[in-house]
Design a protein around this motif. Structure first.
Motif, mmCIF file in Angstrom:
data_model
loop_
_atom_site.group_PDB
_atom_site.id
_atom_site.type_symbol
_atom_site.label_atom_id
_atom_site.label_comp_id
_atom_site.label_asym_id
_atom_site.label_seq_id
_atom_site.Cartn_x
_atom_site.Cartn_y
_atom_site.Cartn_z
ATOM 1 N N ARG A 157 -1.304 -6.898 5.207
ATOM 2 C CA ARG A 157 -0.617 -5.447 5.073
ATOM 3 C C ARG A 157 -1.613 -4.259 5.008
ATOM 4 O O ARG A 157 -1.950 -3.443 5.774
ATOM 5 C CB ARG A 157 0.288 -5.455 3.696
ATOM 6 N N GLU A 158 -2.502 -4.285 3.791
ATOM 7 C CA GLU A 158 -3.253 -3.230 3.692
ATOM 8 C C GLU A 158 -4.127 -2.970 4.653
ATOM 9 O O GLU A 158 -4.832 -1.741 4.798
ATOM 10 C CB GLU A 158 -3.927 -3.257 2.228
ATOM 11 N N ARG A 177 -4.503 -4.679 7.648
ATOM 12 C CA ARG A 177 -3.899 -5.195 9.089
ATOM 13 C C ARG A 177 -4.629 -4.709 10.200
ATOM 14 O O ARG A 177 -5.246 -5.598 10.967
ATOM 15 C CB ARG A 177 -2.438 -5.206 8.974
ATOM 16 N N SER A 193 1.292 -9.059 -6.754
ATOM 17 C CA SER A 193 0.547 -8.314 -5.656
ATOM 18 C C SER A 193 -0.258 -7.192 -6.016
ATOM 19 O O SER A 193 -1.110 -6.499 -5.222
ATOM 20 C CB SER A 193 1.684 -7.791 -4.648
ATOM 21 N N GLU A 202 6.054 -11.321 -2.371
ATOM 22 C CA GLU A 202 6.713 -10.906 -1.231
ATOM 23 C C GLU A 202 8.079 -9.976 -1.537
ATOM 24 O O GLU A 202 8.223 -9.323 -0.704
ATOM 25 C CB GLU A 202 6.934 -12.103 -0.404
ATOM 26 N N LEU A 226 6.412 -6.653 -2.617
ATOM 27 C CA LEU A 226 6.064 -5.762 -1.477
ATOM 28 C C LEU A 226 7.358 -5.337 -0.692
ATOM 29 O O LEU A 226 7.319 -4.148 0.167
ATOM 30 C CB LEU A 226 5.284 -6.664 -0.499
ATOM 31 N N ASP A 227 8.454 -6.121 -0.624
ATOM 32 C CA ASP A 227 9.728 -5.882 0.097
ATOM 33 C C ASP A 227 10.288 -4.465 -0.497
ATOM 34 O O ASP A 227 10.827 -3.657 0.216
ATOM 35 C CB ASP A 227 10.524 -7.074 0.204
ATOM 36 N N TYR A 228 10.483 -4.549 -1.676
ATOM 37 C CA TYR A 228 10.956 -3.617 -2.701
ATOM 38 C C TYR A 228 10.091 -2.189 -2.310
ATOM 39 O O TYR A 228 10.925 -1.099 -1.746
ATOM 40 C CB TYR A 228 10.925 -3.609 -3.871
ATOM 41 N N TYR A 229 8.745 -2.179 -2.351
ATOM 42 C CA TYR A 229 7.996 -0.889 -1.887
ATOM 43 C C TYR A 229 8.080 -0.453 -0.503
ATOM 44 O O TYR A 229 8.393 0.674 -0.107
ATOM 45 C CB TYR A 229 6.565 -1.440 -1.870
ATOM 46 N N GLN A 230 8.514 -1.484 0.483
ATOM 47 C CA GLN A 230 8.520 -1.216 1.982
ATOM 48 C C GLN A 230 10.001 -0.727 2.121
ATOM 49 O O GLN A 230 10.070 0.292 2.907
ATOM 50 C CB GLN A 230 8.132 -2.098 2.652
ATOM 51 N N HIS A 231 11.076 -1.486 1.479
ATOM 52 C CA HIS A 231 12.520 -1.320 2.050
ATOM 53 C C HIS A 231 13.298 -0.593 0.762
ATOM 54 O O HIS A 231 14.394 -0.170 1.116
ATOM 55 C CB HIS A 231 12.948 -2.369 2.426
#
Length: 810
Positions: free
Chosen positions: A442-443, A445, A646, A692, A695-700
C-alpha cells in the motif's frame, strides 16, 4: 581492578578517600554512585581500547547506526550486569552500608530519547556489543531531554529535563575528534579539466565535539561506542564572516546562541518556522559530523575509497538521518574527487534504511526553500538525485505523470525524505511482518514494484538482559534454576519453560514472583500518590507515548463505563482492577494533553468515590521513563496494546510485558500479530477491527461514528459524560475537544467502532483471572515464547541480511 568482593571494597574505599577526601561514614549515595561509576568505566576502558584496536588491525567491516534518539536509560545496573560483577558489587556495597538500589536512583535517565524509536536503538547497541559485532551509535548529546513531566491538577506541565545537571560519569569528551559542520552561505561553480568544481563559501561554521559512551557487551570483552555530538561555537569569530558580516561582538553572541541551540533540546517544537529550521539543522549536524568522523576512521586503514562499502555500513533509523545520503555524496565528490556515478554506487551500497511507521507525520517533508538556504550544496545534490530518479521513472514508465508525481523526491516545493531514503538505500526494512506487508502493498507499493528486492522485514526486538535479567532478577533466577543458563546467550531457548506450564510448583513460584513485584510497585505508587494499591487486584497497564492512534482514550472510556456499571450496581461481582497509565504527550499535541487530563480527572473521581469500594483504582504515573518502566513492567498482569490495527508499526512494550509474564489485550496490529502466531487465541486477548478492515474503511468509507453513538447506549452515556455537567465534566467544557474528535471528525482511529469488542474482551479478562491456575499457565506460555523477540535475534538478521558483518572475536 577487582575480581572479588573484598578487593572491590578495598579499591572502593581507596577511591572514595583519594578522589573525594571522604571517609566511608560521610559518603552519600551520590558519592557512591560517582565513585562506582568511574570504577566501572575505568574497568571497561582497557577493553574499549582493545576492541577499537582489534577493529582497526583486522580492518573489520563496521556498522554505524544513525538515530536522533538513543533512549539508553540508566547505565550503572546494566553495565554491572553485562560485566558479570552485579552480584559482587551488590554484596560489597551492602557490606559497606549501602544498597545498590538506592545508589542506582542517583543516576539520571539520559535525556537522549523519547519513545520506542530511541529505546529500540539502545537495545540494538546492547545486542551489537553482546553478539561481538563491530557496531556503533551516532547521535546528538542533547543538553535537555524531551521534558520532565509533572502532573499539576491533572494537567501535564513540561519542565526542562536537565539530565546533565549532574556529571555524566559514563561519557568521555573527545576534544581531539571535533569536526566542523557548515550551514548557510552560497555555492560557487567552476570548471576544471572538464569537471565541475563546487565550492561552499560564506558559510556559518559550527564545531561538533563528540562525547563517547562505552557500550559494554555481555560476558566478554567487547566494548563498542555510542558517539553523541555537541554543537559548539567556533572560538575565533572571524571564522564566521559569511553570515556575521564581521566580528561584531553582539552578532557573535547571537551566532553562539544559535549554534548551541542545535544540541540543546530533543525534538524542538516545529509548529513554527524557526522550530522546523532548528530540527533540520539538528539532522544535518548529526549526519555531517558523524560521517566526517567515520570517514576519518576509515582513512586510517590506508585503503582506497572504492573499498568503503566493504568496510563501512551506514544505517538510518527512520527518516531523521536521511541527510547522510547527500552528505556522503558531497564528501565523495567535492573532497575525494569521485564522479557522480561512482559516488552514487558507493553511497547506495553503504546506506540502509528502517521505516518505522505509515503515519504521515513520520514521513518527513522539508520545505524546498529552507533546504536550499540552509544547506545550499546539499540542496543541489538532492535536486540532482531527484532529476536522475525522475528521468529513470520516465524511461521505465513513459507518460505516467501521476506515478512520477507520487514517487518524486521533490514535489510540491517539498523534499520527501522517505523517498530519498528509499531511492538511495540498498535495503529498506519494516519492523513487523504486518507493517512491512502494508508498506509493500500500500504505502510504498510503487517503490516496491520498482525495487522488488529492496524491501524486507526485520521485526523489532528488546534486550532480554535489561528487560528480564536486570529488571526482573527473581524471575531470571527461576528460569536459570529450571532450564539452565544457556538462554542468557540463546534467548529462544526460553521455550523450554513451556514444559513447566502445568507444573503446580512452578506455577506457584511464578505467581509468587509476580506478587512480590506488584508489592514493590504498590509501595512506589503509595510513595507518589499516598494511596495503597491492592496487590491482589489485576494490574492493568498501558504505558507508552500518548498518541491518538495508541488509543489511551479507548482505555479510559472503558474505565468510565466500568465506573457507570458499579454506580448502577454497587454489589457488582468483579475482580478488583488497578489501571496504571504512563505517557508523555508532545507539548503542542493538544488532544493528547486533554486525554491526560481526562485520565487524571476520572482517576480523581473514581479513586475517591466510596460507592466503588476499591474495586477500581486508576493511577497516572508522571514522567514515564526507562527506569520507571523497569518498575512497572515486571508487576503487570495485563498489557494494553490496543492501537488501531495497521497504525502501530511494531511496538516493543508488548514484547517487554510478554517477557515478564503479563497477558496482552490487543488488536491484531504490529508485532501483536506475531505474538499471536506463537501463543494462539487462548493465551492473549484479541479484539477489534483487523488491519484490512481499517484500511478498507480509509479507502472506501462506510464508517459513521454517530451511528455507533446513537446505536450503543453505553457509548452515548460515556461520551455525554464528557460534555454534560457532572463529576467528570465539572462545567469546564475542557473535554469537548475529545468529544468532537470522535463525533465531528468521525473517530479517525475507530475508538467507538472497537468499543463494544473491547468491553467484551475486558469481561473475558475478569473471568480468566479468577482461574489463577490457568492464568499463570498462560503467563508461563507467554514468557517461554518471548525469547523470539530478543533484539539479539533481530540484530543477527540485520547483520547477516543487510549489513554483511560478522562477529569479531577478541
Amino acid at each position: 581492578m577487582f575480581n572479588d568482593k573484598e578487593t572491590f571494597k578495598q579499591v572502593f574505599r581507596e577511591r572514595l578517600i583519594g578522589n573525594l577526601g571522604k571517609p566511608l561514614a560521610e559518603a552519600s549515595n551520590a558519592d557512591v554512585y560517582n565513585i562506582l561509576g568511574s570504577m566501572i568505566r575505568e574497568r571497561a576502558g582497557s577493553n574499549w581500547a582493545d576492541t577499537n584496536q582489534k577493529y582497526k588491525a583486522d580492518k573489520d567491516k563496521q556498522v554505524y547506526y544513525f538515530s536522533m534518539e538513543f533512549l539508553i536509560g540508566r547505565l550503572l545496573g546494566n553495565n554491572l550486569l553485562n560485566m558479570g560483577v552485579l552480584e559482587l558489587v551488590r554484596e560489597g556495597l551492602t557490606d559497606l552500608g549501602f544498597t545498590l538500589q538506592d545508589v542506582e536512583e542517583e543516576e539520571a535517565d539520559a535525556g537522549l530519547g523519547n519513545g520506542g524509536l530511541g529505546r529500540l536503538a539502545a537495545c540494538f547497541l546492547d545486542s551489537l556489543a553482546s553478539l561481538q559485532y563491530a557496531g556503533h551509535g551516532c547521535g546528538i548529546r542533547y543538553k535537555y531531554g524531551l521534558f520532565e513531566q509533572k502532573i499539576v491538577d491533572g494537567y501535564q506541565v513540561e519542565l526542562p529535563d536537565y539530565w546533565l545537571q549532574k556529571d555524566n560519569v559514563w561519557e568521555v569528551r573527545r576534544e581531539d575528534k571535533a569536526v566542523e559542520v557548515r550551514f548557510w552561505g552560497r555555492v560557487e561553480t567552476d570548471a576544471k579539466d572538464g569537471e565541475l568544481i563546487f565550492t561552499h563559501k560564506d558559510y556559518e561554521a559550527v564545531r561538533a565535539v563528540p562525547y563517547d559512551i562505552p557500550i559494554i557487551g555481555a560476558d566478554h570483552r567487547h566494548v563498542n561506542t555510542l558517539r553523541n555530538w555537541s554543537a559548539e561555537s567556533i572560538t575565533q569569530p572571524s571564522r564566521t564572516l559569511g553570515v556575521l558580516g564581521g566580528t561584531d561582538y553582539h552578532k557573535y553572541l547571537e551566532y553562539k546562541r544559535s549554534v548551541e541551540s542545535i544540541s540543546e533540546f530533543l525534538y524542538p517544537d516545529d509548529t513554527e518556522y524557526e522550530g522546523k529550521l532548528l530540527r533540520l539543522k539538528q539532522q544535518y549536524f548529526l549526519c555531517s559530523a558523524g560521517l566526517q568522523s567515520i570517514l576519518r576512521t576509515f582513512g586510517k586503514l590506508d585503503l582506497p575509497y572504492e573499498e568503503l562499502p566493504n568496510k563501512v555500513a551506514l544505517h538510518i533509523n527512520d527518516t531523521h538521518p536521511t541527510l547522510v545520503i547527500p552528505e556522503l555524496m558531497r564528501i565523495l565528490m567535492d573532497e575525494k574527487g569521485f564522479g557522480w556515478d561512482q559516488a552514487w554506487d558507493i553511497t547506495t551500497r553503504m546506506v540502509s534504511y528502517t521505516n518505522h511507521t505509515i503515519l504521515s507525520e513520520a514521513l518527513e517533508k522539508w520545505p524546498l526553500q529552507m533546504v536550499k538556504e540552509l544547506l545550499p550544496r546539499i540542496f543541489l545534490i538532492i535536486e540532482e538525485i531527484n532529476a536522475r530518479f525522475c528521468g529513470e521513472l520516465m524511461s521505465r514508465y513513459p507518460g505516467d505523470q501521476d506515478r512520477i508525481a507520487q514517487m518524486a523526491i521533490i514535489h510540491d516545493d517539498q523534499v520527501r525524505m522517505a523517498h530519498l531514503a528509499i531511492v538511495a538505500s540498498h535495503s529498506v526494512n519494516g519492523v513487523a511482518a504486518l507493517h512491512t506487508d502494508i508498506l509493500k502493498k500500500r504505502e510504498m507499493r510503487l517503490f516496491n514494484e520498482m525495487y522488488p528486492h529492496r524491501f524486507n522485514n526485520k521485526t523489532n526486538g528488546i534486550t532480554h538482559r535489561r528487560w528480564l535479567l536486570h529488571a526482573n532478577p527473581e524471575l531470571a533466577g527461576l528460569i536459570n534454576d529450571s532450564i539452565g543458563t544457556r538462554w542468557k546467550h540463546h534467548p529462544q531457548e526460553m521455550i523450554g519453560l513451556i514444559k513447566y506450564c502445568e507444573d503446580a510448583s512452578f506455577q506457584e513460584q511464578i505467581a509468587g514472583i509476580k506478587r512480590r513485584n506488584k508489592l514493590r510497585l504498590a509501595e512506589y505508587i503509595n510513595s507518589k500518590h499516598g494511596v495503597w494499591v491492592d496487590p491482589d487486584s489485576i494490574f492493568d497497564v498501558q504505558v507508552k507515548r500518548l498518541h491518538a492512534y495508541k488509543r489511551q482514550l479507548l482505555n479510559i472510556l472503558h474505565i468510565i463505563h466500568l465506573y457507570n456499571q458499579i454506580k448502577d450496581n454497587p454489589s457488582m461481582d468483579m475482580v478488583p482492577r488497578t489501571f496504571i497509565f504512563g505517557a508523555k504527550a508532545a507539548p503542542s499535541y493538544h488532544l493528547a494533553k486533554r486525554i491526560i487530563k481526562l485520565i487524571n480527572t476520572v482517576a480523581d473521581v473514581v479513586n475517591n468515590d466510596p460507592d466503588i469500594k476499591g474495586k477500581v483504582k486508576i493511577f497516572f504515573l508522571e514522567n514515564y521513563s526507562v527506569s520507571l518502566a523497569e518498575k512497572i513492567i515486571p508487576a503487570a498482569d495485563v498489557s494494553e496494546q490496543i492501537s488501531t490495527a495497521s497504525k502501530e508499526a511494531s511496538g516493543t512494550g508488548n514484547m517487554k510485558f510478554m517477557m515478564n509474564g503479563a497477558l496482552t489485550i490487543g488488536t491484531m496490529d504490529g508485532a501483536n500479530v506475531e505474538m499471536h502466531e506463537m501463543v494462539g487465541d487462548n493465551n492473549m486477548f484479541l479484539f477489534g477491527l483487523r488491519a484490512e478492515q481499517v484500511l478498507d474503511y480509509y479507502q472506501h468509507g462506510g464508517y459513521n461514528a454517530r451511528d455507533v453513538y446513537n446505536g450503543d447506549g453505553r457509548v452515548k452515556e460515556v461520551l455525554d459524560q464528557l460534555i454534560t455537567p457532572g463529576p467528570i465534566c465539572n462545567h469546564t467544557q475542557e473535554f469537548e475537544t475529545i468529544y468532537h474528535s470522535l463525533l465531528d471528525n468521525n473517530d479517525e482511529f475507530f475508538v467507538l467502532k472497537d468499543f463494544a469488542s473491547y468491553v467484551e474482551t475486558q469481561v473475558e479478562i475478569d473471568l480468566a483471572y479468577r482461574n489463577r491456575k490457568e492464568w499463570v499457565k498462560k503467563s508461563i506460555i507467554n514468557i517461554g515464547h518471548s525469547g523470539k523477540f530478543s533484539s539479539d535475534n533481530t540484530i543477527s538478521r540485520y547483520a547477516s541480511e543487510i549489513w554483511n558483518i560478522h562477529p569479531v572475536l577478541l
